[in-house]
Design an enzyme around this catalytic site. Structure first.
Site, short mmCIF file in Angstrom:
data_model
loop_
_atom_site.label_atom_id
_atom_site.label_comp_id
_atom_site.label_asym_id
_atom_site.label_seq_id
_atom_site.Cartn_x
_atom_site.Cartn_y
_atom_site.Cartn_z
N GLU A 1 -33.52 -25.69 -1.21
CA GLU A 1 -33.27 -26.92 -1.95
C GLU A 1 -34.56 -27.72 -2.11
O GLU A 1 -34.85 -28.26 -3.19
CB GLU A 1 -32.22 -27.76 -1.23
CG GLU A 1 -30.82 -27.16 -1.30
CD GLU A 1 -29.81 -27.86 -0.41
OE1 GLU A 1 -28.61 -27.59 -0.57
OE2 GLU A 1 -30.21 -28.67 0.44
N THR B 1 -20.15 -30.90 -3.80
CA THR B 1 -20.41 -31.73 -4.98
C THR B 1 -21.16 -30.92 -6.04
O THR B 1 -20.87 -31.03 -7.24
CB THR B 1 -21.21 -32.99 -4.59
OG1 THR B 1 -20.61 -33.62 -3.47
CG2 THR B 1 -21.25 -33.98 -5.74
N GLY C 1 -26.68 -29.87 5.36
CA GLY C 1 -25.41 -29.58 6.01
C GLY C 1 -24.88 -28.19 5.70
O GLY C 1 -24.18 -27.59 6.50
#
EC number: 5.3.1.6
Length: 223
Positions: free
Chosen positions: A107, A35, A100
């Site tokens: 992050e 995404t 994942g």
């Protein structure tokens, strides 16, 4: 709509949300995964409106550079206006499971620096209770067995993600069968285990805005 079309729709919604707020000094945090890749490709059309980006992984950095977007080390950046990334699961409190793609630590660091954390995902990622998706935990290699035993005590079933080494040189344990109640508490407990670098619960610092791609359009949830 296909899952890729849903991802592209939320990526476009994120671009539409942030572009009006950008200046030539703006630096954007960009996450990792399929995404986020859609977001990068769409953001590239507006690269003249901002200074550059901070990437949460080497893969993301390379994709940004391929589009001609300057990539900065986070240590050289005082603040990020936005951080945009996907999620493996999200709840109505905008608490997330991420990792994942094994980039959870970077992050989480980038999210901590950003003024606004925008999560983009297809509608299937919204759940009532976090935990159906195995919770990734980044671990220093020599501590793998110790951490696994401690995670069992917390009720989980840790599985070594064979053959995966993070950008930080560590390994991943994916914790199955955790039904997560109060997510911030569990996030802290796991991080307190000696040998854990970081875990994939984003609950102490949840998203500020969640954009979900559905067959009826992009749904917006705010914290």
């Amino acid at each position: 709509m296909t899952q890729d079309q849903l991802k592209q729709a939320v990526a476009q919604a994120a671009v539409d949300h942030i572009v009006p707020h950008l200046s030539d000094r703006s630096i954007i945090g960009v996450g990792t995964g399929s995404t986020a890749n859609f977001f990068i490709d769409l953001l590239a059309k507006h690269k003249g409106f901002f200074d550059g980006a901070v990437a949460s992984s080497e893969v993301t950095a390379e994709r940004l550079k391929q589009h001609g977007i300057p990539v900065y080390d986070l240590n050289s950046v005082s603040e990020l206006e936005f951080y945009v990334d996907g999620a493996d699961e999200a709840n109505k409190h905008l608490e997330l499971i991420k990792g994942g793609g094994a980039a959870l630590t970077r992050e989480k660091i980038v999210a901590a620096v950003a003024k606004t954390f925008i999560c983009i995902a297809d509608g299937s990622k919204l759940v009532e209770q976090l935990g159906a998706f195995p919770l990734p935990v980044e671990v220093i290699p020599m501590a793998r067995s110790h951490v696994a035993r401690e995670l069992v005590k917390l009720g989980g079933d840790p599985v070594y993600r064979d053959g995966v080494v993070t950008d930080n040189g560590n390994v991943i344990l994916d914790v199955h069968n955790l039904m997560i109640g109060f997510a911030p508490e569990l996030e802290g407990k796991i991080n307190d285990i000696v040998g854990v670098v970081c875990n994939g619960l984003f609950a102490m610092r949840p998203a500020d805005l969640l954009l979900l791609g559905t067959k009826d359009g992009v749904q917006t949830l705010k914290r």
